[in-house]
Scaffold this motif. Structure first.
Motif, PDB file in Angstrom:
ATOM      1  N   GLU A 147       0.830  -1.201   0.000  1.00 59.31           N
ATOM      2  CA  GLU A 147       0.000   0.000   0.000  1.00 59.31           C
ATOM      3  C   GLU A 147       0.866   1.253   0.000  1.00 59.31           C
ATOM      4  O   GLU A 147       1.809   1.374   0.792  1.00 59.31           O
ATOM      5  N   GLU A 148       0.538   2.181  -0.867  1.00 61.84           N
ATOM      6  CA  GLU A 148       1.237   3.467  -0.949  1.00 61.84           C
ATOM      7  C   GLU A 148       0.238   4.579  -0.661  1.00 61.84           C
ATOM      8  O   GLU A 148      -0.728   4.771  -1.395  1.00 61.84           O
ATOM      9  N   LYS A 149       0.455   5.307   0.451  1.00 60.51           N
ATOM     10  CA  LYS A 149      -0.425   6.412   0.811  1.00 60.51           C
ATOM     11  C   LYS A 149      -0.008   7.640   0.018  1.00 60.51           C
ATOM     12  O   LYS A 149       1.162   8.053   0.045  1.00 60.51           O
ATOM     13  N   ARG A 150      -0.959   8.256  -0.679  1.00 69.16           N
ATOM     14  CA  ARG A 150      -0.665   9.387  -1.563  1.00 69.16           C
ATOM     15  C   ARG A 150      -1.480  10.602  -1.132  1.00 69.16           C
ATOM     16  O   ARG A 150      -2.702  10.510  -0.960  1.00 69.16           O
ATOM     17  N   ASP A 151      -0.805  11.734  -0.951  1.00 70.71           N
ATOM     18  CA  ASP A 151      -1.489  12.970  -0.589  1.00 70.71           C
ATOM     19  C   ASP A 151      -2.299  13.481  -1.772  1.00 70.71           C
ATOM     20  O   ASP A 151      -1.810  13.549  -2.900  1.00 70.71           O
ATOM     21  N   GLY A 152      -3.550  13.844  -1.478  1.00 69.64           N
ATOM     22  CA  GLY A 152      -4.398  14.397  -2.533  1.00 69.64           C
ATOM     23  C   GLY A 152      -4.942  13.367  -3.491  1.00 69.64           C
ATOM     24  O   GLY A 152      -5.602  13.725  -4.468  1.00 69.64           O
ATOM     25  N   GLN A 153      -4.655  12.106  -3.267  1.00 66.02           N
ATOM     26  CA  GLN A 153      -5.144  11.042  -4.144  1.00 66.02           C
ATOM     27  C   GLN A 153      -5.580   9.845  -3.296  1.00 66.02           C
ATOM     28  O   GLN A 153      -5.259   9.752  -2.114  1.00 66.02           O
ATOM     29  N   ALA A 154      -6.313   8.976  -3.918  1.00 70.04           N
ATOM     30  CA  ALA A 154      -6.635   7.706  -3.262  1.00 70.04           C
ATOM     31  C   ALA A 154      -5.364   6.889  -3.095  1.00 70.04           C
ATOM     32  O   ALA A 154      -4.422   6.996  -3.892  1.00 70.04           O
ATOM     33  N   ASN A 155      -5.311   6.086  -2.040  1.00 68.64           N
ATOM     34  CA  ASN A 155      -4.153   5.233  -1.819  1.00 68.64           C
ATOM     35  C   ASN A 155      -3.970   4.277  -3.000  1.00 68.64           C
ATOM     36  O   ASN A 155      -4.932   3.790  -3.585  1.00 68.64           O
ATOM     37  N   LEU A 156      -2.701   4.001  -3.338  1.00 69.84           N
ATOM     38  CA  LEU A 156      -2.380   3.037  -4.390  1.00 69.84           C
ATOM     39  C   LEU A 156      -2.098   1.697  -3.727  1.00 69.84           C
ATOM     40  O   LEU A 156      -1.160   1.566  -2.929  1.00 69.84           O
ATOM     41  N   VAL A 157      -2.926   0.697  -4.032  1.00 64.03           N
ATOM     42  CA  VAL A 157      -2.792  -0.641  -3.447  1.00 64.03           C
ATOM     43  C   VAL A 157      -2.389  -1.603  -4.560  1.00 64.03           C
ATOM     44  O   VAL A 157      -3.172  -1.883  -5.472  1.00 64.03           O
ATOM     45  N   THR A 158      -1.159  -2.093  -4.488  1.00 65.58           N
ATOM     46  CA  THR A 158      -0.666  -3.062  -5.461  1.00 65.58           C
ATOM     47  C   THR A 158      -0.802  -4.461  -4.871  1.00 65.58           C
ATOM     48  O   THR A 158      -0.239  -4.755  -3.811  1.00 65.58           O
ATOM     49  N   VAL A 159      -1.558  -5.287  -5.539  1.00 67.57           N
ATOM     50  CA  VAL A 159      -1.751  -6.665  -5.081  1.00 67.57           C
ATOM     51  C   VAL A 159      -0.589  -7.499  -5.607  1.00 67.57           C
ATOM     52  O   VAL A 159      -0.495  -7.770  -6.803  1.00 67.57           O
ATOM     53  N   THR A 160       0.303  -7.885  -4.705  1.00 70.02           N
ATOM     54  CA  THR A 160       1.524  -8.583  -5.115  1.00 70.02           C
ATOM     55  C   THR A 160       1.374 -10.098  -5.139  1.00 70.02           C
ATOM     56  O   THR A 160       2.199 -10.787  -5.722  1.00 70.02           O
ATOM     57  N   ARG A 161       0.338 -10.625  -4.482  1.00 66.36           N
ATOM     58  CA  ARG A 161       0.038 -12.058  -4.551  1.00 66.36           C
ATOM     59  C   ARG A 161      -1.469 -12.213  -4.576  1.00 66.36           C
ATOM     60  O   ARG A 161      -2.181 -11.744  -3.685  1.00 66.36           O
ATOM     61  N   TRP A 162      -1.995 -12.877  -5.616  1.00 67.04           N
ATOM     62  CA  TRP A 162      -3.435 -13.066  -5.715  1.00 67.04           C
ATOM     63  C   TRP A 162      -3.730 -14.349  -6.476  1.00 67.04           C
ATOM     64  O   TRP A 162      -2.872 -14.867  -7.189  1.00 67.04           O
ATOM     65  N   ALA A 163      -4.946 -14.849  -6.295  1.00 65.33           N
ATOM     66  CA  ALA A 163      -5.315 -16.146  -6.880  1.00 65.33           C
ATOM     67  C   ALA A 163      -6.680 -16.054  -7.538  1.00 65.33           C
ATOM     68  O   ALA A 163      -7.688 -15.900  -6.849  1.00 65.33           O
ATOM     69  N   PRO A 164      -6.735 -16.136  -8.871  1.00 61.76           N
ATOM     70  CA  PRO A 164      -8.047 -16.239  -9.531  1.00 61.76           C
ATOM     71  C   PRO A 164      -8.623 -17.622  -9.276  1.00 61.76           C
ATOM     72  O   PRO A 164      -7.903 -18.614  -9.271  1.00 61.76           O
ATOM     73  N   PHE A 165      -9.968 -17.692  -9.044  1.00 63.07           N
ATOM     74  CA  PHE A 165     -10.572 -18.996  -8.762  1.00 63.07           C
ATOM     75  C   PHE A 165     -11.760 -19.319  -9.646  1.00 63.07           C
ATOM     76  O   PHE A 165     -12.280 -20.425  -9.598  1.00 63.07           O
ATOM     77  N   GLU A 166     -12.225 -18.391 -10.481  1.00 57.91           N
ATOM     78  CA  GLU A 166     -13.272 -18.687 -11.458  1.00 57.91           C
ATOM     79  C   GLU A 166     -13.317 -17.591 -12.501  1.00 57.91           C
ATOM     80  O   GLU A 166     -12.839 -16.494 -12.281  1.00 57.91           O
ATOM     81  N   VAL A 167     -13.896 -17.922 -13.647  1.00 58.27           N
ATOM     82  CA  VAL A 167     -14.108 -16.960 -14.727  1.00 58.27           C
ATOM     83  C   VAL A 167     -15.590 -16.976 -15.064  1.00 58.27           C
ATOM     84  O   VAL A 167     -16.212 -18.047 -15.093  1.00 58.27           O
ATOM     85  N   SER A 168     -16.177 -15.779 -15.277  1.00 57.16           N
ATOM     86  CA  SER A 168     -17.615 -15.677 -15.535  1.00 57.16           C
ATOM     87  C   SER A 168     -17.883 -14.883 -16.807  1.00 57.16           C
ATOM     88  O   SER A 168     -17.144 -13.958 -17.147  1.00 57.16           O
ATOM     89  N   MET A 169     -18.966 -15.261 -17.483  1.00 56.69           N
ATOM     90  CA  MET A 169     -19.504 -14.440 -18.556  1.00 56.69           C
ATOM     91  C   MET A 169     -20.364 -13.353 -17.913  1.00 56.69           C
ATOM     92  O   MET A 169     -21.207 -13.642 -17.068  1.00 56.69           O
ATOM     93  N   VAL A 170     -20.121 -12.073 -18.294  1.00 55.37           N
ATOM     94  CA  VAL A 170     -20.862 -10.951 -17.706  1.00 55.37           C
ATOM     95  C   VAL A 170     -21.288  -9.993 -18.805  1.00 55.37           C
ATOM     96  O   VAL A 170     -20.855 -10.089 -19.952  1.00 55.37           O
TER      97      VAL A 170
END
Length: 676
Positions: A147-170
């Motif tokens: 997480e990077e806290k930024r003045d005047g902006q929304a925090n920047l959250v970089t997801v460094t480890r993640w796991a997809p578990f399904e794919v959907s038609m939308v």
């Protein structure tokens, strides 16, 4: 509560964790979601290649999220292990399977998916082919973040480890930087929350648009109670979770403490009951999932049957082998013909020695079932295997489909032969290899909503649940074989004998499943089960026979099921051949020379039409036959009668199988008949 796109002004004031990100998502705890597009389509193979993720920033309630696609950042194990292709992230609406997935050098996640051949999946696949459905979404969970806290902006959250578990038609995309030939395009900035709502900068917005790119979140301040029951003024996120306590207004008193204690006791009771059910039915993982998601015993009962069925499907071969210790090779060597020859000629030493292996396997199977065999007990794992053959690929009458041992579908195994020849077994939900008399949770009625007063408690009977017990009933059927045929050793003859026995059993099981009385050692069939909808076709037909249904009768059968909130797309109409002929010649609306009831695509009223002459003249069954549970115990008890037709040189083969039927939701079925 405001939407994330409305929260502008101040950044979060405390550190963010992956658990908070995962827990803060809406949609029933099914994880975060990103949307992409279809890339290529192979109509013959029913496969679609698609891009499901990229590094494009997406606005969330916690800040601006970026998914890392670097080495080791994406865990594809669940996708590559038969991951599901869903519709709109609905776990109960699976339309296909993920064949493979990968992360390419351009930092885009891509996958190849294959659609099933069900009616529902075929409809979705055709929309994809026609370009009507072109967007896909990935569901994923977060393990590690930066997480990077930024003045005047929304925090920047970089997801460094993640796991997809399904794919959907939308229908609605949020991440438009991946898709058909567009993985490197510079598109207008798109922001959206995890529900798929999108706000896109308009062309010509100028400096105002640039300002919109620096949006951040403003915490809403409300008066609420914290986990200890204290009344506080606090800043909360979009889901109402307290982020920061601004002021303590009132500490919890004795009354509040009592309420809090009661809540804790109720939560402890919920956890204990779910844990006990999970332990009883060997479903600890399912119980833990429901505990984490805040669900209760009613949800456990609703999902337990699916869990038991899936476990039975996945592990039945392992369970069977552990019962008698047979290997796959030994199961392949088991011969019906050798066993029949030995039973037909008890004084023939050569026949007895040739069938020594079959008798040994029979003794082990009978011991595992806790009962004596009348003749030879064919083990369940033999029934689930397909005999070796170098035939014509399954097109011949006795062909086993070539070297089918390597075919995971085992399309010519005895059990599959049985299901192919029995309409009800093919439509119903099978539970194989049962032991004892298992109890099955059933749904007796729909949920009921109601209002309660302050400090009131929800009634426990809001969802009417029941429990029925499978109890084995023995069905016996017979076939005949000539002595000359018995002398043959061809694998085609072996397959023919198995096929004839399967047909004999299938007709008996079908008849009992539809019309069983529940007495005289019969299972209880659909027509005689309480709660099944009944439509009276009314009046005598021509010549004094049963009245034949009209188009209005067909519609009424569907309406009766719909009135019980039990109508689904996978329903079917089942009737005999004469009724099919009537439907083909009967106009929907008299005097209009219009379309017949039986459509050219073999459907009735938009649902599949099935034909079996086990159905009585003038009767029609309709509904979701997946509500019919077919339980089968142990192996097949095979005996030989050499005396009844001894003068003709024929042997009568008698096959006995323990089975039972249970209706999970009787209101999901309808029985149409002339009751007059």
């Amino acid at each position: 509560m405001r939407k994330p796109s409305d929260l502008i002004g101040k950044s979060l004031t405390r550190s963010l964790t992956p658990e908070q990100i995962n827990a803060g998502q809406r949609g029933g705890g099914q994880g975060l979601q990103r949307v992409a597009e279809v890339v290529t389509i192979d109509e013959e193979a029913r496969t679609v290649e698609l891009a499901f993720s990229s590094t494009t920033p997406v606005m969330r309630w916690f800040g601006e999220e970026v998914l890392s696609h670097g080495p080791g950042a994406v865990d594809l194990e669940r996708l590559n292990n038969g991951g599901a292709l869903l519709m709109d992230h609905n776990w109960r609406d699976q339309v296909g399977v993920i064949v493979s997935s990968r992360i390419d050098a351009d930092q885009v996640g891509r996958a190849v998916v294959r659609f099933s051949r069900s009616a529902r999946a075929d409809e979705i696949f055709q929309d994809v082919v026609d370009g009507i459905r072109s967007h896909v979404s990935v569901g994923y969970s977060v393990s590690e973040i930066k997480e990077e806290k930024r003045d005047g902006q929304a925090n920047l959250v970089t997801v460094t480890r993640w796991a997809p578990f399904e794919v959907s038609m939308v229908a609605v995309p949020a991440d438009q930087t991946v898709g058909v030939g567009r993985s490197g395009e510079n598109l207008p900035e798109v922001t959206g929350d995890d529900t798929g709502q999108i706000a896109e900068n308009e062309t010509g917005a100028g400096n105002e648009a640039a300002g919109n790119q620096q949006r951040e979140f403003e915490m809403e301040t409300i008066i609420t109670r914290d986990n200890e029951g204290n009344l506080v003024r606090a800043k909360v996120d979009d889901n109402g979770n307290i982020v920061e306590v601004v002021e303590m207004l009132e500490r919890a008193g004795a009354g509040d403490a009592a309420l809090l204690q009661r809540g804790r006791e109720q939560e402890a009771t919920r956890v204990r009951e779910l844990t006990e059910i999970g332990s009883q039915y060997d479903a600890e993982d399912l119980a833990l999932e429901l505990i984490r998601s805040g669900q209760g015993v009613e949800d456990m009962n609703a999902r337990l049957l699916d869990h038991l069925h899936q476990r039975s499907t996945n592990h039945r071969q392992i369970m069977d082998r552990s019962d008698i210790g047979m290997t796959d090779d030994e199961a392949d060597q088991f011969s019906f013909l050798r066993a029949i020859r030995a039973l037909a000629n008890p004084t023939d030493r050569a026949a007895q020695e040739a069938a020594a292996f079959e008798f040994e396997a029979s003794d082990a199977a009978a011991e595992a079932q806790g009962r004596d065999a009348q003749g030879v007990m064919v083990p369940m794992n033999v029934l689930m295997r397909a005999p070796l053959n170098t035939g014509t690929g399954g097109v011949g009458a006795g062909d086993t489909g070539g070297n089918a041992i390597a075919n995971p579908l085992l399309s010519q195994s005895f059990i599959q032969m049985l299901r192919v020849r029995a309409i009800l077994l093919r439509l119903a939900t099978p539970l194989m290899g049962l032991v004892g008399n298992p109890d099955i949770p059933t749904q007796e009625g729909g949920a009921t909503g109601y209002w309660i007063g302050e400090d009131g408690e929800a009634a426990e009977d809001i969802l009417s649940l029941g429990q029925r017990q499978f109890s084995p009933k023995t069905v016996a059927a017979y076939s005949e074989i000539t002595r000359r045929t018995l002398k043959q050793t061809s694998m085609d003859i072996e397959a023919l004998v198995r096929s004839d026995l399967a047909l004999a059993l299938a007709t008996s099981l079908d008849l009992a499943g539809f019309y069983g009385t529940g007495t005289d050692d019969q299972p209880l069939g659909i027509a005689n089960t309480n709660g099944v909808n009944v439509v009276d076709f009314g009046g005598a037909g021509s010549g004094g026979g049963a009245a034949m249904p009209t188009w209005e009768d067909v519609i009424q059968m569907e309406s009766e099921i719909a009135a019980a909130n039990a109508d689904v797309d996978r329903m079917a109409y089942v009737q005999n051949a004469k009724m099919r002929g009537h439907f083909k010649s009967k106009q929907k609306f008299a005097g209009t020379n219009g379309a017949p009831i039986w459509e050219s695509d073999n459907t009735v009223n938009g649902y599949r039409g099935e034909v079996t002459n086990q159905i009585k003249q003038g009767d029609v069954f309709h509904g979701d036959f997946g509500n019919v549970l077919v339980g089968m115990w142990g192996g097949l008890d095979l005996t030989v009668d050499p005396y009844t037709h001894s003068r003709r040189g024929r042997l009568r083969l008698v096959a006995m199988q323990d089975a039972d039927f249970v209706l999970r939701h009787a209101a999901g079925l309808c029985y149409g008949t002339d009751a007059s």
